[in-house]
Design a protein around this motif. Sequence first.
Motif, PDB file in Angstrom:
ATOM      1  N   GLY B  68      19.540 -63.407  11.620  1.00  9.71           N
ATOM      2  CA  GLY B  68      18.818 -64.564  11.109  1.00  9.71           C
ATOM      3  C   GLY B  68      17.912 -65.223  12.131  1.00  9.71           C
ATOM      4  N   THR B  69      17.951 -64.724  13.371  1.00 10.29           N
ATOM      5  CA  THR B  69      17.036 -65.248  14.390  1.00 10.29           C
ATOM      6  C   THR B  69      15.852 -64.287  14.505  1.00 10.29           C
ATOM      7  N   MET B  70      14.943 -64.568  15.421  1.00  8.40           N
ATOM      8  CA  MET B  70      13.783 -63.689  15.550  1.00  8.40           C
ATOM      9  C   MET B  70      14.044 -62.485  16.443  1.00  8.40           C
ATOM     10  N   VAL B  71      15.270 -62.298  16.877  1.00  7.98           N
ATOM     11  CA  VAL B  71      15.604 -61.104  17.662  1.00  7.98           C
ATOM     12  C   VAL B  71      15.451 -59.884  16.753  1.00  7.98           C
ATOM     13  N   PRO B  72      14.651 -58.904  17.135  1.00 15.99           N
ATOM     14  CA  PRO B  72      14.413 -57.766  16.236  1.00 15.99           C
ATOM     15  C   PRO B  72      15.644 -56.889  16.075  1.00 15.99           C
ATOM     16  N   THR B  73      15.746 -56.250  14.940  1.00 17.79           N
ATOM     17  CA  THR B  73      16.795 -55.291  14.536  1.00 17.79           C
ATOM     18  C   THR B  73      18.173 -55.915  14.403  1.00 17.79           C
ATOM     19  N   ALA B  74      18.249 -57.225  14.312  1.00 17.62           N
ATOM     20  CA  ALA B  74      19.561 -57.888  14.333  1.00 17.62           C
ATOM     21  C   ALA B  74      20.080 -58.299  12.964  1.00 17.62           C
ATOM     22  N   CYS B  75      19.347 -57.981  11.892  1.00 16.47           N
ATOM     23  CA  CYS B  75      19.841 -58.355  10.558  1.00 16.47           C
ATOM     24  C   CYS B  75      20.871 -57.331  10.124  1.00 16.47           C
ATOM     25  N   LYS B  76      22.065 -57.492  10.644  1.00 14.35           N
ATOM     26  CA  LYS B  76      23.129 -56.531  10.351  1.00 14.35           C
ATOM     27  C   LYS B  76      24.420 -57.273  10.085  1.00 14.35           C
ATOM     28  N   HIS B  77      25.345 -56.575   9.420  1.00  9.66           N
ATOM     29  CA  HIS B  77      26.683 -57.119   9.258  1.00  9.66           C
ATOM     30  C   HIS B  77      27.683 -55.984   9.391  1.00  9.66           C
ATOM     31  N   ALA B  78      28.889 -56.342   9.752  1.00  5.33           N
ATOM     32  CA  ALA B  78      29.967 -55.362   9.869  1.00  5.33           C
ATOM     33  C   ALA B  78      30.952 -55.568   8.734  1.00  5.33           C
ATOM     34  N   VAL B  79      31.631 -54.502   8.380  1.00  2.72           N
ATOM     35  CA  VAL B  79      32.705 -54.542   7.385  1.00  2.72           C
ATOM     36  C   VAL B  79      33.930 -53.916   8.037  1.00  2.72           C
ATOM     37  N   ALA B  80      35.081 -54.536   7.878  1.00  2.00           N
ATOM     38  CA  ALA B  80      36.290 -53.966   8.470  1.00  2.00           C
ATOM     39  C   ALA B  80      37.458 -54.093   7.512  1.00  2.00           C
ATOM     40  N   ASP B 213      17.392 -72.273  22.459  1.00  2.85           N
ATOM     41  CA  ASP B 213      16.138 -72.417  23.220  1.00  2.85           C
ATOM     42  C   ASP B 213      15.051 -71.637  22.480  1.00  2.85           C
ATOM     43  N   LEU B 214      14.386 -72.344  21.586  1.00  2.00           N
ATOM     44  CA  LEU B 214      13.451 -71.667  20.674  1.00  2.00           C
ATOM     45  C   LEU B 214      12.329 -70.966  21.425  1.00  2.00           C
ATOM     46  N   GLU B 215      11.773 -71.656  22.420  1.00  2.00           N
ATOM     47  CA  GLU B 215      10.605 -71.104  23.117  1.00  2.00           C
ATOM     48  C   GLU B 215      10.954 -69.821  23.876  1.00  2.00           C
ATOM     49  N   GLU B 216      12.077 -69.841  24.580  1.00  2.00           N
ATOM     50  CA  GLU B 216      12.474 -68.670  25.355  1.00  2.00           C
ATOM     51  C   GLU B 216      12.924 -67.525  24.455  1.00  2.00           C
ATOM     52  N   VAL B 217      13.626 -67.849  23.387  1.00  2.00           N
ATOM     53  CA  VAL B 217      14.061 -66.792  22.458  1.00  2.00           C
ATOM     54  C   VAL B 217      12.828 -66.126  21.848  1.00  2.00           C
ATOM     55  N   GLN B 218      11.847 -66.955  21.521  1.00  2.00           N
ATOM     56  CA  GLN B 218      10.624 -66.396  20.933  1.00  2.00           C
ATOM     57  C   GLN B 218       9.932 -65.473  21.925  1.00  2.00           C
ATOM     58  N   ARG B 219       9.877 -65.896  23.187  1.00  4.54           N
ATOM     59  CA  ARG B 219       9.202 -65.085  24.205  1.00  4.54           C
ATOM     60  C   ARG B 219       9.913 -63.747  24.395  1.00  4.54           C
ATOM     61  N   LEU B 220      11.233 -63.797  24.500  1.00  8.17           N
ATOM     62  CA  LEU B 220      11.983 -62.556  24.732  1.00  8.17           C
ATOM     63  C   LEU B 220      11.995 -61.668  23.488  1.00  8.17           C
ATOM     64  N   ALA B 221      12.038 -62.295  22.330  1.00  6.20           N
ATOM     65  CA  ALA B 221      12.013 -61.509  21.087  1.00  6.20           C
ATOM     66  C   ALA B 221      10.679 -60.770  20.959  1.00  6.20           C
ATOM     67  N   GLU B 222       9.590 -61.461  21.316  1.00  4.19           N
ATOM     68  CA  GLU B 222       8.274 -60.810  21.240  1.00  4.19           C
ATOM     69  C   GLU B 222       8.195 -59.648  22.214  1.00  4.19           C
ATOM     70  N   ARG B 223       8.809 -59.826  23.384  1.00  2.02           N
ATOM     71  CA  ARG B 223       8.790 -58.753  24.376  1.00  2.02           C
ATOM     72  C   ARG B 223       9.589 -57.555  23.863  1.00  2.02           C
ATOM     73  N   LEU B 224      10.745 -57.832  23.277  1.00  4.64           N
ATOM     74  CA  LEU B 224      11.551 -56.747  22.704  1.00  4.64           C
ATOM     75  C   LEU B 224      10.798 -56.080  21.560  1.00  4.64           C
TER      76      LEU B 224
END
Lengths: 93, 613
Positions: B68-80, B213-224
């Motif tokens: 749910g954040t802007m980190v790419p490829t992170a829209c996942k869930h686990a089932v156990a 930290d919205l600004e830093e997360v955005q910067r690192l997410a864009e880099r990723l």
Amino acid sequence: MIRCVIELFGMARQLAQAKEIELELAPGATLMDLLMALGRKAPALIGRVLAPDSRGLTPPYSLNLNGQAFIRDLESQPKDGDHILIMLPAAGG
Amino acid sequence: MASYHGRLLHVDLSSGKTKVEPLSTPFLKSYLGGVGLAVRLLFDYSSGGIDPLSPENPLVFASSAFTGTMVPTACKHAVASKSPLTGFVGDSLSSSFWSLALKRAGYDAMAITGACDYLSYLFIDDDIVHIKKAAHLAGKGCLETEAAIRRETGDDRVRVAAIGPGGEKGVLYASISNDMGRRAGRTGMGAVMGSKNLKAIAIRGTGAVTVADLEEVQRLAERLYRRSQETGTEKYRILGTSGNVLTLNRLAALPTRNFQQSTFDEAESISGEYLYSHHLARVVACAGCSIACEHVYRVLEGPYAGTHGRLDYESLFALGPLCGVGDAPAVIKAAERCDHYGIDTISAGGSIAWAMECFEKGLLTKEDTGGLDLSFGNGQAVVEMVKRIGQRQGLGDLLADGVKRASARLGRGSDHWAMHAKGLEIPGYEPRSLKTMALGYAVGTRGACHNRSSAYEIDLSSQVDRFKGEAGRGALAAAQEDFVAVMDSLVLCKFLRRCFDDFYQEAANLYTLVTGLEITPTELRIAGERITNLKKAFNIREGWTRKDDWLPPRVFRDALPTGVAKGVHLTEEELNLMIDDYYRARGWTGDGLIPKAKLEELGLSEIAQTIGA
């Protein structure tokens, strides 16, 4: 002269439009010499599979010798008849 | 604390009651989310020895810090859940919009206990939970079910996870599908859901997800994001993982004809290169993914004209070379059917391949197969058998239980070629020519799994001689498992793994910036070790012993006949040496049990008292 066969897979094959490329090298040539010769023969690989100067591979491509061992040392010398595989690491999937 | 909600939704289907339970910050940080959180909650909500298909077996879904954040490829869930296929820990991952909906609905996890009296589906509408009748959905395929429920709710924001007929009929490797093609595939989570009379879980999540930290997360997410568009992921984006076929074939590591061989004469006609040129319809991305790896293939002519099937390498190998099938349209059709019935393609292919070998050896006849010629290479038979497994019809009823049970029932030495570890069918990396992978399969907590192990990466590098089982592999395999456990718990797609210069450093920094919870690289690595040990602790509670960490007789007795691996097999001495090495690297006893001190060191003190050696 020694003859080596470069086997290509995946995107490398698509770019070079060939499954295999045969190269003739001077005796004592290294794998780096081989890659540079490959760049001259299949320039479409440069920058995508081969490094921009052709003196190595673009990560994460790797070299495999005869389907056996993966090779990192580009100073090693292939033998006559060797098959050099250029492949992306299998992963997934 | 940002991103996390600190909330677990507990739904008891037997009573129809729901409650929201708090999840503390230290708890969330210890298990990160995803697989780690799901397995911990599974452990806490269950006790040892329960029947996996009983109401007592919890089914747990877990979101993660990054979803749910802007980190790419992170829209996942686990089932156990406790796996009905293996009797040990079952954990599975899926992705895309349903994962996002769970997080936006305001939950870090959901634990489902009990069972409905009749076929039902859950509709989680943010804070309001409905249990709805689903008789009208009985027998519908996964995709049909999703579409039907979304039509009923009339809201595009509603996302659905569903089981197909396979899950309803208790195919022990039934999967849970979401977003028209993503699935929690392995270990039979769909069978657990079916045993609860739960056809689907629909979620409408409208809340926000915050970051510290919205600004830093955005910067690192864009880099990723930018790095995920470079050559490190090019293979996934263009050919997809189907590109593995020719590579592994050349390396004599492509399991063929039920692991009788590791090279396939027809590999070119079933390769990623061939599929790309002849059958590719489109490439699809999961929600929030910058890579886009899901390849959908179509068949335009012939008996399977009109088919659209999603194929990754594992589905392709299992329904293709493993069954001796080099007919791409048939494999695409078989994959489409697996999706419809909601069954794991690897286990389905492995079970069919086992049956094919039984047929060729005369242990099964046309009378047993209902007239079907179950010879290797018969693509039409594979397509038909998938249907019969999904419906538990005829021979399909035997195969729906997986090769371990099927071979136990059939007997006559058929266990020799029942290719599984702990009951989970072996994936598409040949253990005899990838010996670190062999170790990974044997010791894997969910069974033979390339995904939770990733040990094949060691074999396919210049680090080791893949044809030898040697000391030193244990530490390498353990490190890979712990790394994977972290990725599966943050959650990040494994295809992102080459986009980091220093994974633990960068991932720890990103986690801190997203959640506001300080975590060091060392703490993150230890979290991975904690999660792997927790999964092992679950298995010990279920009666695991060292003999469960093993591989089928074929691997030891049958040398590979072709290619660069001709003559190679794994010896029992090699595997025992590597297993001993692995237990030592883990700090476990010689029998593979976890000392109390190790559990306490990892912050699992409460488990140490009952599980610790």
